[in-house]
Design a protein around this motif. Structure first.
Motif, mmCIF file in Angstrom:
data_model
loop_
_atom_site.group_PDB
_atom_site.id
_atom_site.type_symbol
_atom_site.label_atom_id
_atom_site.label_comp_id
_atom_site.label_asym_id
_atom_site.label_seq_id
_atom_site.Cartn_x
_atom_site.Cartn_y
_atom_site.Cartn_z
ATOM 1 N N ILE A 846 44.655 44.108 28.123
ATOM 2 C CA ILE A 846 45.337 43.841 26.853
ATOM 3 C C ILE A 846 45.536 42.337 26.656
ATOM 4 C CG2 ILE A 846 47.488 44.228 25.563
ATOM 5 C CD1 ILE A 846 47.704 46.945 27.009
ATOM 6 N N ILE A 847 45.849 41.609 27.737
ATOM 7 C CA ILE A 847 46.040 40.156 27.636
ATOM 8 C C ILE A 847 44.764 39.481 27.152
ATOM 9 C CG2 ILE A 847 46.381 38.056 29.012
ATOM 10 C CD1 ILE A 847 48.385 39.641 30.698
ATOM 11 N N ARG A 848 43.627 39.898 27.642
ATOM 12 C CA ARG A 848 42.362 39.251 27.277
ATOM 13 C C ARG A 848 41.944 39.550 25.847
ATOM 14 N NH1 ARG A 848 42.653 35.141 30.327
ATOM 15 N NH2 ARG A 848 42.086 35.439 32.530
ATOM 16 N N GLN A 849 42.577 40.553 25.228
ATOM 17 C CA GLN A 849 42.286 40.823 23.825
ATOM 18 C C GLN A 849 43.021 39.872 22.879
ATOM 19 O OE1 GLN A 849 43.183 44.960 23.206
ATOM 20 N NE2 GLN A 849 41.531 45.678 24.562
ATOM 21 N N ASP A 850 44.020 39.182 23.414
ATOM 22 C CA ASP A 850 44.792 38.227 22.616
ATOM 23 C C ASP A 850 44.048 36.880 22.624
ATOM 24 O OD1 ASP A 850 46.581 36.638 21.339
ATOM 25 O OD2 ASP A 850 48.276 37.084 22.664
ATOM 26 N N PRO A 851 43.627 36.364 21.454
ATOM 27 C CA PRO A 851 42.894 35.094 21.424
ATOM 28 C C PRO A 851 43.673 33.947 22.040
ATOM 29 C CG PRO A 851 42.738 36.213 19.302
ATOM 30 C CD PRO A 851 43.759 36.967 20.101
ATOM 31 N N VAL A 852 45.005 33.964 21.934
ATOM 32 C CA VAL A 852 45.814 32.866 22.453
ATOM 33 C C VAL A 852 45.757 32.846 23.978
ATOM 34 C CG1 VAL A 852 48.140 31.892 22.545
ATOM 35 C CG2 VAL A 852 47.321 32.958 20.436
ATOM 36 N N MET A 853 45.738 34.036 24.612
ATOM 37 C CA MET A 853 45.763 34.140 26.075
ATOM 38 C C MET A 853 44.381 34.320 26.689
ATOM 39 S SD MET A 853 48.941 33.889 26.876
ATOM 40 C CE MET A 853 48.879 34.418 28.566
ATOM 41 N N LYS A 854 43.331 34.206 25.879
ATOM 42 C CA LYS A 854 41.989 34.493 26.370
ATOM 43 C C LYS A 854 41.543 33.542 27.470
ATOM 44 C CE LYS A 854 37.379 35.630 24.665
ATOM 45 N NZ LYS A 854 36.519 35.708 23.483
ATOM 46 N N GLU A 855 41.963 32.267 27.407
ATOM 47 C CA GLU A 855 41.548 31.264 28.388
ATOM 48 C C GLU A 855 42.602 30.978 29.447
ATOM 49 O OE1 GLU A 855 38.556 30.208 28.471
ATOM 50 O OE2 GLU A 855 37.974 31.228 26.620
ATOM 51 N N THR A 856 43.788 31.640 29.362
ATOM 52 C CA THR A 856 44.847 31.402 30.347
ATOM 53 C C THR A 856 44.449 31.982 31.697
ATOM 54 O OG1 THR A 856 46.522 31.531 28.605
ATOM 55 C CG2 THR A 856 47.276 31.783 30.886
ATOM 56 N N PRO A 857 44.538 31.191 32.818
ATOM 57 C CA PRO A 857 44.172 31.717 34.137
ATOM 58 C C PRO A 857 45.078 32.870 34.557
ATOM 59 C CG PRO A 857 44.280 29.320 34.177
ATOM 60 C CD PRO A 857 44.875 29.756 32.870
ATOM 61 N N VAL A 858 44.466 33.972 34.999
ATOM 62 C CA VAL A 858 45.183 35.136 35.515
ATOM 63 C C VAL A 858 44.644 35.404 36.916
ATOM 64 C CG1 VAL A 858 45.736 37.562 35.218
ATOM 65 C CG2 VAL A 858 45.486 36.104 33.201
ATOM 66 N N ILE A 859 45.540 35.281 37.929
ATOM 67 C CA ILE A 859 45.144 35.523 39.324
ATOM 68 C C ILE A 859 45.723 36.858 39.759
ATOM 69 C CG2 ILE A 859 45.286 34.696 41.700
ATOM 70 C CD1 ILE A 859 45.498 31.874 40.618
ATOM 71 N N ALA A 860 44.846 37.783 40.190
ATOM 72 C CA ALA A 860 45.283 39.122 40.588
ATOM 73 C C ALA A 860 45.785 39.097 42.018
ATOM 74 C CB ALA A 860 44.115 40.103 40.451
ATOM 75 N N LEU A 861 46.948 39.760 42.242
ATOM 76 C CA LEU A 861 47.527 39.910 43.579
ATOM 77 C C LEU A 861 47.531 41.392 43.914
ATOM 78 C CD1 LEU A 861 50.718 37.687 43.030
ATOM 79 C CD2 LEU A 861 48.454 36.929 43.702
ATOM 80 N N THR A 862 46.860 41.784 45.021
ATOM 81 C CA THR A 862 46.816 43.191 45.362
ATOM 82 C C THR A 862 46.894 43.367 46.863
ATOM 83 O OG1 THR A 862 45.541 45.237 45.197
ATOM 84 C CG2 THR A 862 44.291 43.205 45.376
ATOM 85 N N ALA A 863 47.570 44.453 47.237
ATOM 86 C CA ALA A 863 47.671 44.776 48.661
ATOM 87 C C ALA A 863 46.523 45.666 49.109
ATOM 88 C CB ALA A 863 49.006 45.468 48.946
ATOM 89 N N LYS A 864 45.718 46.177 48.156
ATOM 90 C CA LYS A 864 44.561 46.995 48.532
ATOM 91 C C LYS A 864 43.439 46.087 49.037
ATOM 92 C CE LYS A 864 44.839 51.386 46.221
ATOM 93 N NZ LYS A 864 44.065 52.393 45.513
ATOM 94 N N ALA A 865 42.720 46.536 50.001
ATOM 95 C CA ALA A 865 41.687 45.685 50.614
ATOM 96 C C ALA A 865 40.352 46.416 50.704
ATOM 97 C CB ALA A 865 42.135 45.246 51.997
ATOM 98 N N MET A 866 40.132 47.356 49.784
ATOM 99 C CA MET A 866 38.874 48.089 49.813
ATOM 100 C C MET A 866 37.774 47.265 49.134
ATOM 101 S SD MET A 866 39.875 50.549 51.549
ATOM 102 C CE MET A 866 38.485 51.656 51.557
ATOM 103 N N LYS A 867 36.534 47.706 49.291
ATOM 104 C CA LYS A 867 35.366 46.937 48.875
ATOM 105 C C LYS A 867 35.339 46.650 47.377
ATOM 106 C CE LYS A 867 30.368 47.543 48.493
ATOM 107 N NZ LYS A 867 30.354 47.828 47.080
ATOM 108 N N SER A 868 35.735 47.611 46.551
ATOM 109 C CA SER A 868 35.560 47.469 45.106
ATOM 110 C C SER A 868 36.747 46.840 44.406
ATOM 111 C CB SER A 868 35.299 48.854 44.493
ATOM 112 O OG SER A 868 36.395 49.716 44.759
ATOM 113 N N ASP A 869 37.811 46.474 45.151
ATOM 114 C CA ASP A 869 39.005 45.959 44.477
ATOM 115 C C ASP A 869 38.733 44.662 43.737
ATOM 116 O OD1 ASP A 869 40.506 48.073 45.303
ATOM 117 O OD2 ASP A 869 41.212 47.116 47.131
#
Length: 905
Positions: A846-869
């Motif tokens: 949803i954030i990436r659909q907003d033109p204002v937030m399209k270029e804002t850096p988003v870093i994902a934090l996850t505790a899952k460590a599987m191959k496809s995450d």
């Protein structure tokens, strides 16, 4: 009354002159007529017979070309091979008709020629056209059957015999003509004798009526003519008359006639010699050498070269293939392009060049006693059907005469035909040789098929007997089949249950990893902050406590990763990333990692690399390093004193054959880790490769660890196609030898991901010197932290605020979107993935659909460590990805990279 008539001397002289002139005129007419007849006979031999020989050779060439073309097309199926067949089929009858007309005075030869015609037509009708039609229709069995019988070969053999017979008869016919010519020459000599006797008798009657001077002159002319006749038709003799009267004019005219006849006779004789010279020659080099050896003496040439035209299109060249009286290895240039030098220009313009009174040059006529420079050079093109086939060059110490030039003009056309015929014959012989090789191969294959057919018949008989036996067992097999189907259904049910159980296990481990990493994340962050003690609020002892907590947390993280690796191996979800591994970098990495450990434990760490080890190895570099690090960690762990040695060398071929028989090409490395530690008893050397197993398994054991390291090494080595061999004795140390093959044929499925992760790791490992410039970059930057776990929120916020960030927290994805609707000026968003109400994936989309937030850096934090995450996060809109528990130094480096990019944009 005549007797009474008195004649004065003048009248007598006039009568005498008149009578003598009449006699001489009659003699000259007769001689001229006989010489003309002789000339006609010579022309018959040199033109008619040579033309007959050429037509016979041409028809023979047409027939052989048709047969070679037909066989070439049948063998290759290429339509281009049919062109000589079509041309020969169109031309041979025209050549036949011409030859038939030329030998119209020889019925026996015409009859044999008619047999040749019938044989050629029979071959075309029974062999040529049918086989070509079969080849066009791809009826290979019919073609093989045809060539098994090969009726066409009989026609060709008959045709060769007819041509040989016809050529021999024609040669006999030519010899007969020459014999006839000799007889007529003798008859001419007799006739001349008779005429001379008559003229002599008349002269003697007139002698009494003419003066002595006239008698003397006439006697002189008669004497000269007698000498010509008595020399057997020697046309080189000339009449010499000293008087200045009509008799002298007559003598000079006769001399000119004799000169002309001598030249023509010489040219025709030499032309006949050259025409018969190429009989039996089947090679261009031999033909060229024979030509030079024949012509050079005729032209009084002391040096000669023969150039043949070779190549096609723009690559045509005139290549030297023969020489006459050459001196030195490089006498004469070996080749010329068209238009290059006088040789190339002669071929280009089709023009003869004659050079007289040459200036100084390097070409010398050499004998055993002296050297001399040539005074004249003659360059002549030899053509066939308007195309220059060869160029000959002669050099002479004397000037070439017009007689020489006329001879070469006569030779040029006939010799061009000879060159073309021999070249065609050589090509036919080459094709015939290739055909014979193919025929032998076909014969061998036919015999092999015959053998296989006999073996098949035997096998069919055995199969019939086997079938009867199988029919007896069929009923028994049907009963067993029903029992097997029942067992198969039971196995399928069990397999599905096992698959489902494995999936439950995988999901359980993934979820447990998430649940363990979430609290571990806050422990590691806070313990790291405490151990750094930037505010100096903790005592050194408390800093030590914090470091112990941080170290214990990292050990727990390593245990979680090992368990996940084992579960991935068991589930078959480990995907190898095969790439080129620089073998020379392995010692550097290992020294950097383990030199501090060796120094701390007071041990020596040696690394040896054999000189013949290849620089590159195709394998999964990450898994290889993980195996080596586990082996070296164990070596340092179980060694109290002495040394640890890492050695890299090419594997022994006998070991490869014994351990890895599928990799017998020699591209296998043997990497050994040797320590001087406690050693392993023989009864427990297999046990240590099982999960959660150690040599010292008691509750009061001296060495720690989970017992997963060697199990992971064993499984990863198996996936890489290698094996691990252990040699150990208690209290003497151990040697683990890793045999790892090059995996050049394995896919590179995760190569792009591996490069991305390597780039991310490189960006996260920025030097410490730039930390102060991070701080200036971080000051005042607004960060939105989206995290549902309060412990992680507390730890991450504290760490961010210490770097002068302005932090705002959202507890789930929905609350994050609400905050962003009110405030969109955030410099960075840290997004947890597993959250209630709305997870991180949906929120990022949803954030990436907003033109204002399209270029804002988003870093994902996850505790899952599987191959496809990682892939899921990037597809959902994340700029980058980092797994929990967070390494804050890596997180800050990653933030620095994205904030720097944002400032640059």
């Amino acid at each position: 009354m005549l007797r009474e008539m008195r004649l004065n001397i003048r009248s007598k002289i006039a009568i005498g002159y008149f009578l003598i002139i009449c006699c001489l005129g009659v003699s000259i007419v007769v001689v001229t007529d006989r010489i003309a007849s002789l000339q006609e006979e010579i022309e018959t031999i040199t033109s008619h017979d040579i033309e007959v020989h050429n037509l016979i050779a041409t028809i023979r060439y047409n027939a052989i070309s048709m047969e070679s073309s037909q066989r070439g097309f049948i063998m290759t199926g290429d339509e281009a091979y049919l062109k000589p067949y079509i041309d020969g089929k169109a031309q041979w009858e025209a050549n036949y008709n011409s030859l038939y007309q030329l030998i119209s005075n020889n019925p026996s030869t015409q009859k044999e020629l008619e047999e040749i015609k019938l044989t050629i037509r029979n071959w075309i009708a029974t062999a040529g056209e049918p086989t070509i039609l079969l080849r066009k229709q791809n009826k290979t069995p019919e073609i093989i059957k045809f060539y098994t019988e090969d009726n066409g070969k009989k026609s060709i053999d008959e045709l060769r015999e007819h041509f040989e017979s016809l050529s021999n008869k024609q040669m006999e016919w030519t010899k007969m003509h020459i014999l006839e010519l000799d007889n007529r020459n003798k008859l001419l000599t007799v006739s001349l004798y008779v005429m001379l006797l008559i003229v002599t008798a008349v002269a003697f009657l007139i002698v009494s009526f003419v003066s002595g001077s006239i008698v003397k002159t006439i006697k002189q002319v008669v004497k000269t003519i007698t000498e010509i006749a008595s020399a057997g038709g020697d046309l080189t003799t000339r009449i010499e008359v000293k008087t200045k009267d009509e008799i002298k004019d007559l003598a000079e005219a006769t001399n000119k006639l004799l000169t002309s006849l001598e030249m023509q006779n010489w040219i025709q004789t030499k032309l006949a010699e050259v025409a018969t010279m190429n009989q039996g020659i089947n090679d261009l080099n031999t033909l060229a050498q024979s030509f030079l050896m024949k012509i050079a003496p005729i032209l009084n040439a002391t040096h000669g070269l023969f150039y043949i035209r070779k190549g096609l299109g723009g690559k045509e060249q005139l290549v030297k293939i023969a020489s006459y009286a050459s001196y030195g290895d490089d006498a004469g240039r070996s080749s010329f392009r068209l238009g290059e030098g006088l040789i190339g220009q002669c071929a280009l313009e089709k023009r003869t060049f004659l050079l007289n009174q040459l200036p100084g040059h390097d070409v010398m006529i050499t004998s055993g006693l002296a050297q001399a420079a040539p005074q004249s050079i003659l360059i002549v093109p030899i053509e066939f059907e308007g195309k220059v086939e060869a160029v000959v060059e002669f050099a002479s110490l004397e000037s070439f005469t017009s007689q020489h030039l006329k001879l070469l003009e006569q030779i040029e056309g006939h010799f061009g035909v000879a060159i073309n015929n021999i070249a065609g014959r050589m090509e036919v012989e080459r094709l015939l040789s290739e055909y014979q090789v193919l025929a032998e191969d076909l014969q061998a294959q036919t015999e092999e098929l015959q053998t296989q057919s006999e073996e098949l018949q035997m096998q069919q008989e055995e199969m019939r007997m086997t079938t009867e036996h199988l029919e007896e067992q069929n009923l028994y097999a049907e009963q067993k089949t029903k029992e097997l189907e029942k067992a198969k259904k039971e196995l399928e049910i069990y397999s599905e249950e096992l698959k489902q159980s494995s999936q439950y296990k995988t999901n359980f481990l993934a979820n447990m990893s998430h649940e363990l990493r979430t609290p571990l994340n806050s422990i590691l962050i806070l313990s790291q902050l405490l151990s750094e003690n930037e505010n100096r609020t903790l005592s050194p002892e408390e800093e030590g406590y914090a470091r112990v907590i941080h170290t214990s947390g990292n050990d727990l993280l390593t245990l979680i990763d090992d368990i996940l690796d084992l579960s991935k191996v068991e589930a078959g979800k480990i995907t190898l990333t095969v790439d080129e591994v620089n073998v020379t970098e392995i010692p550097v990495h290992m020294k950097l990692s383990f030199d501090p450990i060796a120094e701390k434990n007071g041990l020596s760490f040696y690394v040896f690399v054999e000189s013949d080890v290849p620089d590159l190895l195709h394998t999964d570099g990450q898994r290889l390093q993980q195996i080596l690090k586990n082996l070296l960690s164990n070596a340092f762990k179980f060694t109290d004193k002495g040394s640890v040695t890492l050695k890299i060398q090419n594997a022994d071929p006998h070991k490869i054959k014994e351990l890895l028989p599928s990799h017998d090409t020699g591209d296998v490395l043997a990497i050994s880790v040797t320590d001087t530690g406690i050693g392993i008893p023989s009864n427990k050397q297999q046990l240590i490769f099982e999960a959660f197993q150690q040599v010292d398994g008691n509750t009061n054991r001296q060495y720690g660890g989970t017992g997963l390291g060697l199990s992971i090494c064993h499984e990863f080595t198996r996936l890489l196609g290698g094996c691990i061999v252990l040699e150990s004795r208690p209290n003497e140390g151990s040697t683990f030898t890793l045999y790892i093959p090059s995996m050049q044929n394995r896919g590179k499925e995760l190569l792009a991901t591996a490069h991305q992760e390597a780039a991310a790791t490189a960006s996260l490992s920025m030097p410490a010197e730039s930390s102060s410039t991070g701080c200036s970059l971080f000051a005042g930057k607004k960060v939105l932290l989206v995290e549902d776990d309060a412990r992680n929120v507390y730890a991450i916020v504290k760490a961010l605020e210490q770097k002068a960030f302005v932090v705002k927290v959202a507890n789930n994805g929905k609350q994050c979107l609400e905050i962003l609707q009110e405030e969109s000026d955030f410099d960075l968003v840290l997004m947890d993935i597993m959250m209630p109400v709305m997870d991180g994936y949906e929120a990022m989309r949803i954030i990436r659909q907003d033109p204002v937030m399209k270029e804002t850096p988003v870093i994902a934090l996850t505790a899952k460590a599987m191959k496809s995450d990682r892939e899921k996060c990037l597809e959902a809109g994340a700029s980058d990805y980092i797994s929990k528990p967070l390494n804050m130094d890596q997180l800050f480096s990653l933030i620095r990279v994205w904030l720097t990019k944002q400032v640059g944009n």
